[in-house]
Design an enzyme around this catalytic site. Structure first.
Site, PDB file in Angstrom:
ATOM      1  N   ASN A  61      56.772  25.495  68.348  1.00 44.28           N
ATOM      2  CA  ASN A  61      57.310  26.817  68.778  1.00 44.28           C
ATOM      3  C   ASN A  61      58.562  26.914  68.017  1.00 44.28           C
ATOM      4  OD1 ASN A  61      57.495  29.276  70.494  1.00 44.28           O
ATOM      5  ND2 ASN A  61      59.477  28.050  71.023  1.00 44.28           N
ATOM      6  N   ASP A 100      57.720  35.321  73.555  1.00 42.47           N
ATOM      7  CA  ASP A 100      57.496  34.443  72.133  1.00 42.47           C
ATOM      8  C   ASP A 100      58.938  33.566  71.834  1.00 42.47           C
ATOM      9  OD1 ASP A 100      56.951  33.644  69.679  1.00 42.47           O
ATOM     10  OD2 ASP A 100      56.787  35.469  68.738  1.00 42.47           O
ATOM     11  N   ASP A 149      62.754  30.381  66.509  1.00 42.10           N
ATOM     12  CA  ASP A 149      61.656  30.399  66.927  1.00 42.10           C
ATOM     13  C   ASP A 149      60.516  30.712  65.715  1.00 42.10           C
ATOM     14  OD1 ASP A 149      59.747  31.036  69.227  1.00 42.10           O
ATOM     15  OD2 ASP A 149      59.175  32.706  68.035  1.00 42.10           O
ATOM     16  N   ASP A 156      52.761  33.741  62.785  1.00 39.63           N
ATOM     17  CA  ASP A 156      51.866  34.944  62.151  1.00 39.63           C
ATOM     18  C   ASP A 156      52.124  34.950  60.614  1.00 39.63           C
ATOM     19  OD1 ASP A 156      51.007  35.780  64.836  1.00 39.63           O
ATOM     20  OD2 ASP A 156      52.968  36.907  65.185  1.00 39.63           O
ATOM     21  N   ASP A 202      53.288  21.438  73.163  1.00 40.99           N
ATOM     22  CA  ASP A 202      54.535  21.879  73.879  1.00 40.99           C
ATOM     23  C   ASP A 202      54.583  23.353  73.798  1.00 40.99           C
ATOM     24  OD1 ASP A 202      57.223  21.252  74.912  1.00 40.99           O
ATOM     25  OD2 ASP A 202      58.051  22.199  73.259  1.00 40.99           O
ATOM     26  N   GLU A 243      50.784  22.429  77.456  1.00 44.43           N
ATOM     27  CA  GLU A 243      51.795  22.551  78.510  1.00 44.43           C
ATOM     28  C   GLU A 243      51.901  24.381  78.491  1.00 44.43           C
ATOM     29  OE1 GLU A 243      56.488  22.784  79.374  1.00 44.43           O
ATOM     30  OE2 GLU A 243      55.675  22.861  77.441  1.00 44.43           O
TER      31      GLU A 243
HETATM   32 CA    CA Z   1      57.429  31.545  69.667  1.00 42.68          CA
END
Ligand code: CA
Length: 502
Positions: free
Chosen positions: A103, A195, A201, A205, A232, A262
């Site tokens: 992430n 997000d 982050d 995309d 995660d 998760e």
């Molecule tokens: Ca994200």
């Protein structure tokens, strides 16, 4: 895997001594002996600093191999030590599941300037200012690693948002502006659009990013021989990417490649949506069950135990449920703190280890206990024990978990009858099967007074003597001529009854 058990081999407060991989290697035989089928290891790659648990990921390709962020080893050891631990586990037929943090990234090497707009943390779709140029640490050169394992270098356009503007020293959530940029849409709807979680982050995309992460997924499995991933923070990652990523990894490794994700939510509908969107390609941790355990432990006799399984994944869709009591996030002092109280833990473990449904997890902190430097204030309230020469705080549950693991291996087979028919005494029957002679059990748990249940085991059991194996009750029970018997449980305790051997 028949009666498999996953072991989460870390907790949040492990010392930063680089010893975990070595300890795991030495522990491999023991883990296999107690019935562990897979070990979930923490993020094993370089984080933004040595002491980090691994979730502030810096370089997915550096498993303690390169001098980066002021250290070669990670909090847990070096790459070589990790490889030795994996080998020891595989030699003992124990799978190794890697924690995959896709992430976000932390610890960027240099600052970059780009256009961004600050958003409201409570509604990330709402802009709270005008688009303007900010500066943030989004440049990753990996100077210690160079191009080895991957030539990919990260820049601001590979991310969708950052948590600070270093030019002004402002913290906040800044959405990066540029062609094709924006929050992913296939994420949790909490806070408008969830997000963004923390640090930089990752923009899944972005096609370059998606390709690079898929390449990493295939590389890491081939390089180390991992048997699965624990994904995660998937509520913050577009579900289309998760699905495509897993499809890609399974191209090399087959559908047996194990994945648990998760999704931290106690809302079953949200979880069901995620499972549908990812084509049921991943198991999910049963977070609602954890919260039921938490509530039951807090409320004591006030909690209606007959509702303990209500609203849980294991009840709704047991094929994909990974059942757990606590983890590194729910333990005391962690980000999602909701630690199940100690008195209830053995009861919760009995349930997840002996019920037919779910893939149960043993948490390191519950088995080996939690290091106490985090929790000075609680320390005085609890026993302090010495384990393997190290002082550990808090009570831990290795003894009872060992007993329950043994019971799972020997008795937890066959059909099941749930006995969730009373507010303070509930349990289940496993009827045993022919493959495991002498198998079958009755589990009872109580959150109030001593309790009992009249259980119908069936005619075939008439005249048998049954005994309690955790040591809480000494007297045997004789099954009557109709196959019925009255089993008992002590107040705020558990009882596991099995047929006594002749
Ligand atoms: Ca994200």
């Amino acid at each position: 895997m028949k009666n498999g058990v996953l072991f989460q081999y870390f907790e949040w407060n492990l010392p930063n001594d680089g010893q975990l991989w070595r300890q795991l290697k030495e522990d491999a035989r023991h883990l296999a002996d107690i019935g562990i089928s897979a070990v979930w290891i923490p993020p094993a790659y370089k984080a933004d600093e040595q002491q980090d648990e691994g979730y502030a990921t810096y370089d997915l390709y550096d498993f303690g191999e390169f001098d980066q962020k002021g250290t070669v080893r990670t909090k847990y050891g070096t790459r070589t030590e990790l490889e030795e631990a994996i080998k020891a586990l595989h030699d003992n037929d124990v799978q190794v599941i890697l924690d995959a943090v896709l992430n976000h990234k932390a610890g960027g090497d240099h600052a970059e300037k780009f256009q961004a707009v600050e958003v409201n943390p409570d509604d990330r779709n709402e802009e709270t200012g005008e688009p303007h140029e900010i500066e943030s640490y989004t440049g990753y050169d990996f100077p210690g690693r160079g191009d080895r394992h991957s030539p990919f270098k990260w820049h601001w356009y590979h991310f969708s948002g950052v948590g600070s503007d270093s030019s002004t020293g402002t913290d906040g959530i800044f959405r990066i502006i540029g062609e094709g940029k924006g929050w992913s849409q296939g994420v949790d709807k909490e806070n408008g659009n969830y997000d963004y979680l923390l640090a930089n982050d990752i923009d899944v995309d972005n096609p370059e990013v998606a390709d690079e992460l898929k390449r990493w997924g295939r590389w890491v499995v081939k390089e180390f021989g991992f048997d699965g991933f624990r994904m995660d923070a998937v509520k913050h990652i577009d579900h289309n990417f998760i699905r495509d990523f897993l499809t890609e990894v399974r191209k090399d490794n087959g559908d047996d490649f194990y994945v648990v994700s998760e999704y931290w939510s106690d809302d079953l509908e949200t979880m069901a949506d995620f499972l549908a969107a990812t084509d049921n390609s991943t198991d999910l941790f049963d977070v609602p069950l954890h919260f039921n355990f938490f509530k039951a432990s807090e409320e004591g006799a006030e909690y209606d135990l007959s509702r303990l399984l209500d609203g849980t994944l294991v009840q709704q869709d047991s094929r994909l449920a990974v059942t757990f009591v606590d983890n590194h996030d729910s333990q005391e002092g962690s980000s999602l703190q909701s630690a199940v109280q100690d008195w209830f833990k053995p009861l919760a473990y009995a349930l997840i280890l002996l019920m037919r449904e779910g893939y149960p997890v043993i948490f390191y902190g519950d088995y080996y206990s939690i290091s106490h430097d985090c929790c000075e204030k609680e320390k005085s309230d609890k026993e302090t024990e010495t384990v393997d020469g190290k002082v550990r705080a808090g009570s831990f549950h290795r003894g009872i978990i060992d007993m329950l693991l043994d019971a799972r291996k020997r008795y937890a087979y066959g059909d099941q009858t749930l006995l969730f028919d009373h507010p303070s005494t509930v349990g289940l029957i496993r009827h045993g099967d022919d493959e495991h002679p002498g198998s079958g059990l009755v589990l009872l748990i109580s959150n109030d007074q001593d309790g009992d249940k009249t259980v119908d085991l069936g005619n075939g059991h008439a005249g048998e003597r049954w005994h309690e194996i955790t040591g809480s009750i000494q007297e045997e029970v004789v099954v009557d001529e109709d196959g019925k018997a009255v089993f008992t449980v002590r107040g705020r305790n558990l009882a596991v009854w099995v047929k006594a051997e002749r």
